[in-house]
Design a protein around this motif. Sequence first.
Motif, PDB file in Angstrom:
ATOM      1  N   PRO A  64       0.814  -1.233   0.000  1.00  0.00           N
ATOM      2  CA  PRO A  64       0.000   0.000   0.000  1.00  0.00           C
ATOM      3  C   PRO A  64       0.845   1.279   0.000  1.00  0.00           C
ATOM      4  CG  PRO A  64       0.020  -1.006   2.188  1.00  0.00           C
ATOM      5  CD  PRO A  64       0.765  -1.943   1.281  1.00  0.00           C
ATOM      6  N   ASP A  65       0.291   2.326  -0.606  1.00  0.00           N
ATOM      7  CA  ASP A  65       0.870   3.670  -0.484  1.00  0.00           C
ATOM      8  C   ASP A  65       0.274   4.402   0.714  1.00  0.00           C
ATOM      9  OD1 ASP A  65       2.488   3.699  -2.922  1.00  0.00           O
ATOM     10  OD2 ASP A  65       0.557   3.577  -3.959  1.00  0.00           O
ATOM     11  N   MET A  66      -1.001   4.143   0.979  1.00  0.00           N
ATOM     12  CA  MET A  66      -1.674   4.802   2.095  1.00  0.00           C
ATOM     13  C   MET A  66      -2.587   3.815   2.805  1.00  0.00           C
ATOM     14  SD  MET A  66      -2.858   8.451   0.422  1.00  0.00           S
ATOM     15  CE  MET A  66      -3.365   9.233   1.961  1.00  0.00           C
ATOM     16  N   ILE A  67      -2.636   3.936   4.129  1.00  0.00           N
ATOM     17  CA  ILE A  67      -3.514   3.079   4.934  1.00  0.00           C
ATOM     18  C   ILE A  67      -4.426   3.958   5.773  1.00  0.00           C
ATOM     19  CG2 ILE A  67      -3.616   1.354   6.785  1.00  0.00           C
ATOM     20  CD1 ILE A  67      -0.937   0.287   5.857  1.00  0.00           C
ATOM     21  N   PHE A  68      -5.715   3.615   5.784  1.00  0.00           N
ATOM     22  CA  PHE A  68      -6.706   4.368   6.535  1.00  0.00           C
ATOM     23  C   PHE A  68      -7.351   3.478   7.590  1.00  0.00           C
ATOM     24  CE2 PHE A  68      -6.406   5.787   2.189  1.00  0.00           C
ATOM     25  CZ  PHE A  68      -6.319   7.165   2.290  1.00  0.00           C
ATOM     26  N   ALA A  69      -7.497   4.008   8.803  1.00  0.00           N
ATOM     27  CA  ALA A  69      -8.256   3.273   9.826  1.00  0.00           C
ATOM     28  C   ALA A  69      -8.960   4.275  10.722  1.00  0.00           C
ATOM     29  CB  ALA A  69      -7.335   2.381  10.650  1.00  0.00           C
ATOM     30  N   PRO A  70     -10.159   3.897  11.195  1.00  0.00           N
ATOM     31  CA  PRO A  70     -10.853   4.757  12.149  1.00  0.00           C
ATOM     32  C   PRO A  70     -10.016   4.861  13.419  1.00  0.00           C
ATOM     33  CG  PRO A  70     -12.056   2.680  11.835  1.00  0.00           C
ATOM     34  CD  PRO A  70     -10.891   2.657  10.920  1.00  0.00           C
ATOM     35  N   CYS A  71     -10.101   6.007  14.085  1.00  0.00           N
ATOM     36  CA  CYS A  71      -9.308   6.164  15.303  1.00  0.00           C
ATOM     37  C   CYS A  71     -10.130   6.817  16.411  1.00  0.00           C
ATOM     38  CB  CYS A  71      -8.049   6.977  15.015  1.00  0.00           C
ATOM     39  SG  CYS A  71      -6.843   6.880  16.356  1.00  0.00           S
ATOM     40  N   GLY A  72     -10.397   6.010  17.442  1.00  0.00           N
ATOM     41  CA  GLY A  72     -11.013   6.537  18.660  1.00  0.00           C
ATOM     42  C   GLY A  72      -9.940   6.444  19.730  1.00  0.00           C
ATOM     43  N   GLY A  73      -9.931   5.352  20.491  1.00  0.00           N
ATOM     44  CA  GLY A  73      -8.839   5.099  21.436  1.00  0.00           C
ATOM     45  C   GLY A  73      -7.549   4.784  20.710  1.00  0.00           C
ATOM     46  N   LYS A 119       8.159   3.843   2.935  1.00  0.00           N
ATOM     47  CA  LYS A 119       7.308   4.658   3.814  1.00  0.00           C
ATOM     48  C   LYS A 119       5.867   4.596   3.312  1.00  0.00           C
ATOM     49  CE  LYS A 119       6.050   8.724   6.010  1.00  0.00           C
ATOM     50  NZ  LYS A 119       5.745   8.525   7.432  1.00  0.00           N
ATOM     51  N   VAL A 120       4.975   4.172   4.195  1.00  0.00           N
ATOM     52  CA  VAL A 120       3.541   4.166   3.870  1.00  0.00           C
ATOM     53  C   VAL A 120       2.904   5.312   4.626  1.00  0.00           C
ATOM     54  CG1 VAL A 120       1.432   2.801   3.873  1.00  0.00           C
ATOM     55  CG2 VAL A 120       3.639   1.653   3.799  1.00  0.00           C
ATOM     56  N   ARG A 121       2.017   6.052   3.986  1.00  0.00           N
ATOM     57  CA  ARG A 121       1.297   7.107   4.716  1.00  0.00           C
ATOM     58  C   ARG A 121       0.203   6.456   5.544  1.00  0.00           C
ATOM     59  NH1 ARG A 121      -0.622  11.463   0.563  1.00  0.00           N
ATOM     60  NH2 ARG A 121      -1.547  12.305   2.474  1.00  0.00           N
ATOM     61  N   LEU A 122       0.290   6.609   6.863  1.00  0.00           N
ATOM     62  CA  LEU A 122      -0.646   5.971   7.801  1.00  0.00           C
ATOM     63  C   LEU A 122      -1.609   7.036   8.300  1.00  0.00           C
ATOM     64  CD1 LEU A 122       2.137   4.017   9.748  1.00  0.00           C
ATOM     65  CD2 LEU A 122       0.656   3.122   7.929  1.00  0.00           C
ATOM     66  N   VAL A 123      -2.893   6.886   7.956  1.00  0.00           N
ATOM     67  CA  VAL A 123      -3.851   7.957   8.212  1.00  0.00           C
ATOM     68  C   VAL A 123      -4.910   7.525   9.226  1.00  0.00           C
ATOM     69  CG1 VAL A 123      -5.446   9.607   7.159  1.00  0.00           C
ATOM     70  CG2 VAL A 123      -3.513   8.698   5.823  1.00  0.00           C
ATOM     71  N   ALA A 124      -4.888   8.156  10.400  1.00  0.00           N
ATOM     72  CA  ALA A 124      -5.911   7.922  11.417  1.00  0.00           C
ATOM     73  C   ALA A 124      -7.111   8.807  11.087  1.00  0.00           C
ATOM     74  CB  ALA A 124      -5.368   8.260  12.797  1.00  0.00           C
ATOM     75  N   VAL A 125      -8.299   8.208  11.048  1.00  0.00           N
ATOM     76  CA  VAL A 125      -9.485   8.971  10.653  1.00  0.00           C
ATOM     77  C   VAL A 125     -10.416   9.098  11.850  1.00  0.00           C
ATOM     78  CG1 VAL A 125     -11.306   9.225   8.939  1.00  0.00           C
ATOM     79  CG2 VAL A 125      -9.250   7.896   8.375  1.00  0.00           C
ATOM     80  N   GLU A 126     -10.709  10.331  12.228  1.00  0.00           N
ATOM     81  CA  GLU A 126     -11.564  10.544  13.396  1.00  0.00           C
ATOM     82  C   GLU A 126     -12.781  11.392  13.021  1.00  0.00           C
ATOM     83  OE1 GLU A 126      -8.827  12.243  16.221  1.00  0.00           O
ATOM     84  OE2 GLU A 126      -8.858  14.205  15.288  1.00  0.00           O
ATOM     85  N   PRO A 127     -13.821  11.369  13.854  1.00  0.00           N
ATOM     86  CA  PRO A 127     -15.012  12.176  13.546  1.00  0.00           C
ATOM     87  C   PRO A 127     -14.715  13.656  13.791  1.00  0.00           C
ATOM     88  CG  PRO A 127     -15.446  10.567  15.325  1.00  0.00           C
ATOM     89  CD  PRO A 127     -13.974  10.611  15.108  1.00  0.00           C
TER      90      PRO A 127
END
Lengths: 452, 452
Positions: free
Chosen positions: B255-264, B285-293
Amino acid sequence: MKQTKILLPETEIPKHWYNVVADLKNPPAPPMGPDGMPMDPSAMSAIFADNIIEQEVSAQRWIEIPEPVREIYQQWRPTPMFRAHRLEEALGTPCKIYYKYEGVSAAGSHKLNSAIPQAYYNKVAGINRLTTETGAGQWGSSLSLAGQMFGIDVRVYMVKVSYNQKPFRRSMMQTWGGEVLASPTNLTETGRRILAEDPDNQGSLGIAISEAVEEAASRADTKYSLGSVLNHVLLHQTVIGLEAKKQFEMVGDYPDMIFAPCGGGSNFGGVAFPFYADEAAGGKKVRLVAVEPSSCPSLTKGHYAYDFGDTEGLTPMTLQYTLGHDFMPPGIHAGGLRYHGASALVSQMYHEKLIEAVSVPQIATFEAGVQFARAEGIIPAPESNHAIRACIDEALRCKESGEAKTLFFNLSGHGHFDMVSYDKYFTQQLEDYEYPQSEIDAALERLPKVKA
Amino acid sequence: MKQTKILLPETEIPKHWYNVVADLKNPPAPPMGPDGMPMDPSAMSAIFADNIIEQEVSAQRWIEIPEPVREIYQQWRPTPMFRAHRLEEALGTPCKIYYKYEGVSAAGSHKLNSAIPQAYYNKVAGINRLTTETGAGQWGSSLSLAGQMFGIDVRVYMVKVSYNQKPFRRSMMQTWGGEVLASPTNLTETGRRILAEDPDNQGSLGIAISEAVEEAASRADTKYSLGSVLNHVLLHQTVIGLEAKKQFEMVGDYPDMIFAPCGGGSNFGGVAFPFYADEAAGGKKVRLVAVEPSSCPSLTKGHYAYDFGDTEGLTPMTLQYTLGHDFMPPGIHAGGLRYHGASALVSQMYHEKLIEAVSVPQIATFEAGVQFARAEGIIPAPESNHAIRACIDEALRCKESGEAKTLFFNLSGHGHFDMVSYDKYFTQQLEDYEYPQSEIDAALERLPKVKA
């Protein structure tokens, strides 16, 4: 480390469905038309596409699964098979217990196995609109998703009492773009007639089938789709048993007995028929056990006679085990088993003693389901709990006798949309209902007359 | 035929968890005790078993997964990874989109990955009783099932509003033998104090944590268990990313980018950290993206400061991105993301610019979830919809720019118990809520004072 899960690689999704008709000594009895005379298959073309009718009457042993269907099957197939080590330990049985889990499909049950090819064949035949009925919602969900995948509009007549009691199954269908109506509606003659007599009518599966069939028959751009009972539906479900055979091969085992819930028969036929094929080819005889609710005991107590598939008498008549098409099923929670009859193929095989049937009471099925969930994790659909009950009963009998059989059941779906039923079980609000013999006897008089 | 599903054999369940602490240049900031001074790990022994504390503070890169845990992991692991061909086509993007599906666990989400080892370690330490809290119910379900598997009694303090609004999650916990209480209760000092002030208090996650911690601290036979935030929880979740790396290897992609929801942070850490390990070892290097509301924007708008993990201030303080422990999250439907802070590890990596974060508004997340469900079948949990939204946004940006990136997100769970939220989306009853900067600024004043 004990092996629990038996997985096939994606390349092992079956390339053909298995048609049990090819291995029956006697040809299936022909369906009868409204005149009580054998019906020509073409008479079904008002509600089914020609390629579906062709499959319905085929006697060919292996029928190729089209590539676009297999491509979508990949989303959840091959489904896992499990060795239930923890359940075996909890029971203290000498038996080995295996189960195949069909709840991994997005729609949550085996129903998607037939919804996908039905949508595909209709698309190929140029059909862009399907009607169907649903009770508990498993089938309506599956066809809504399948329609979405092939660009087909789906209208679901959902039994009104379920429409109101199971709003989340309805939301699921809507998420996949299905149009869901509370049946009876005022959109069909059947619906209008019923609502005129009783504006508060809460609907039944029979009424919903009649509405869906009536609409499909009256519109050139629309066909009808059914989630069980018919030969082609059982055919599509044989992917379950075909995969299971390969999974048993992987672990060097083979079942002595197979259990599956049986309402219309697609679940049972799907897992059992491919094992019957081995017997027909001179292989080992497996005891194939259809498990039905004691409140809807069509195989175990019904009449083997010609009857309709719906309450209104709009469908062809088939030779089947039936409680009478006007049978009003009690409100048990296994909505998928609340049906007056059984598929013609399952009925014929039962009549010819090629398969067995037992009936089990409702509360005991939930008891089995909870025991299973606590041992194996997965919370089963109420329909699946019937197979689990019968399997556990056999495992406990073997504990007494000391026999070490290999038992196998089909865990046809999860219970995520049925937790209200589990709640009722935990709070002692469930009832057992034994369908009375006098009602069954009386139904014989009301069966349609056929000149066979 | 296009390959959609990428399956690993059972033998490929990871044998070790990956501990990102070993690959960070700076050591994690120490937790602080109630006196505002660095805390000795042993101070946690009132609520955690020693083997859990040892894991919490470990800096060892690889930690062996005990065989009994791997044996139960087998029930649903390795989880499938999918290439989202149909979603790519629907978007018309030049990107490749992959997702890992954690909803195949019996509890329906990734949470079971940590519940099983937590129950196991407590059992090994001689603990037979655990308390925990749950909001939406994903964690409470997972720990109830894990407790059942290891013979540990589980008491779940469930936020009262959820207890009443989500009765089916409650039934699910009960099916697995969990004891579920509507929090605030009158069983703890915290609960009694709150009910004395406000008998109709509907509860909050902060209150439920406080009750569960208070009870565990006051009983010798009972420990506490948490479903996210802590280092050992994130550690357990790395099975997700470790499997995903092998699955990418199988199809010769990365992957070039990874997305995951992030609460705790356990969902994000679980999928992202093992890819960071590659970068730390000199790999890509992969761009690691935490996704929050956007209603709970702890990483994107919060303060990087020491704060408590709960509302009452009973937990140790950690250095984290926080909106203030007295933050009252708005009633969005992604219950798992309604948390004031982020895990110390995720916070540190964000602060050191090793990972990225974005926030997305609620309605847009459901729009993405429905688009996903219609293309790929699976109906996602509201939390997962955050990752899907961010991934789709990137895929659409690439459609404009013509870039063909490889995008990957973690589909952390299914939405079967969240259909009421989808219903509200379809009937335009959902709202967007941007957490105001003035509130965030004001919270700074109320953060606990620490002598660091």
